[in-house]
Write an enzyme that holds these catalytic residues in place. Structure first.
Site, mmCIF file in Angstrom:
data_model
loop_
_atom_site.group_PDB
_atom_site.id
_atom_site.type_symbol
_atom_site.label_atom_id
_atom_site.label_comp_id
_atom_site.label_asym_id
_atom_site.label_seq_id
_atom_site.Cartn_x
_atom_site.Cartn_y
_atom_site.Cartn_z
ATOM 1 N N ASP A 195 19.283 15.114 -2.038
ATOM 2 C CA ASP A 195 17.914 15.622 -1.907
ATOM 3 C C ASP A 195 17.100 14.842 -0.865
ATOM 4 O OD1 ASP A 195 18.694 17.159 -4.049
ATOM 5 O OD2 ASP A 195 16.986 16.644 -5.316
ATOM 6 N N HIS A 220 13.804 22.267 -1.229
ATOM 7 C CA HIS A 220 13.261 21.184 -2.071
ATOM 8 C C HIS A 220 11.764 21.001 -1.808
ATOM 9 C CE1 HIS A 220 13.691 17.859 -4.793
ATOM 10 N NE2 HIS A 220 13.560 16.910 -3.903
ATOM 11 N N HIS A 255 7.386 17.601 -0.761
ATOM 12 C CA HIS A 255 7.766 16.863 -1.972
ATOM 13 C C HIS A 255 6.577 16.551 -2.899
ATOM 14 C CE1 HIS A 255 10.314 14.174 -4.416
ATOM 15 N NE2 HIS A 255 11.328 14.744 -3.797
ATOM 16 N N HIS A 284 20.332 11.002 -3.081
ATOM 17 C CA HIS A 284 19.315 11.245 -2.056
ATOM 18 C C HIS A 284 19.809 10.765 -0.696
ATOM 19 C CE1 HIS A 284 17.212 11.123 -5.919
ATOM 20 N NE2 HIS A 284 16.356 11.959 -5.377
HETATM 21 ZN ZN LIG Z 1 13.312 14.827 -4.189
#
Ligand SMILES: [Zn+2]
Length: 207
Positions: free
Chosen positions: A30, A81, A85, A175
């Site tokens: 991510d 995503h 964020h 990530h």
């Molecule tokens: Zn994230």
């Protein structure tokens, strides 16, 4: 008119794992793409012929279309995503629509097709995000095993969390951006061959 696949239903919760036959697992990364870490992750995945999912942020993707294309060329799934964020449940409907819509637009402009999966930042979903996600043609995917790699717990700890959590249908969260992700990069090099040795089939969900 362009071909459009049927919209998915409005879910009430995200998928936490994938169904499939055999020892299927999904690796997901991510917050990227980040030119400091994403290329190394792509290179390791390519070395082992493994496909994964990348849930990208629009504000990162717009600056690194080359990395998005590299993901798609290698058969990885590029998911949404959000743009920046945020904590989705704190946003008014118009902002949620913009966060998800702009990101899907960037992915579609870069890759030629809009994303089919999305993941809420921090795993913080709300009903509106399920509605808007479905309107945009996406299914919500969360995860089963959280490596907590963003806390930089040490490469060995990340490796241990993945190997301990490994099981059929598991979705692993890591990530490739948002801070120093060198532990994430090194951990992948260590656990990926071991998962394969254990007979896991690392792939992406079908839609
Ligand atoms: Zn994230």
């Amino acid at each position: 008119p362009r071909f459009r696949r049927a919209l998915p239903p409005v879910r009430q919760r995200p998928f936490l794992r994938v169904s499939g036959t055999g020892n299927t697992m999904v690796l997901s990364f991510d917050d990227g793409p980040d030119p400091r870490y994403t290329p190394a992750i792509l290179s390791t995945l390519r070395q082992y012929g493994v496909r994964a999912m990348f849930f990208v942020c629009g504000e990162m993707a717009v600056h690194h279309p080359d990395l998005l294309r590299e993901m798609a060329d290698d058969g990885h799934v590029v998911g949404n995503h959000s743009w920046s964020h945020p904590l989705i449940p704190k946003l008014p409907p118009s902002r949620i629509r913009a966060e998800l819509g702009k990101t899907s637009d960037v992915i579609e402009r870069t890759l030629g097709s809009a994303p089919l999966w999305y993941r809420a930042p921090y795993g913080a979903w709300n009903r509106l995000s399920f509605e808007i996600g479905a309107e945009l043609g996406m299914e919500p995917l969360a995860w089963t095993v959280d490596t907590l790699d963003w806390k930089e717990p040490g490469t060995a700890t990340i490796v241990d969390r993945v190997l301990t959590g490994a099981a059929p249908g598991v979705v692993v969260l890591s990530h490739d951006a948002g801070g120093d992700r060198s532990q994430t990069v090194r951990a992948l090099r260590a656990y990926l061959p071991r998962l394969l040795d254990e007979g896991y089939h690392l792939t992406v969900p079908r839609r």
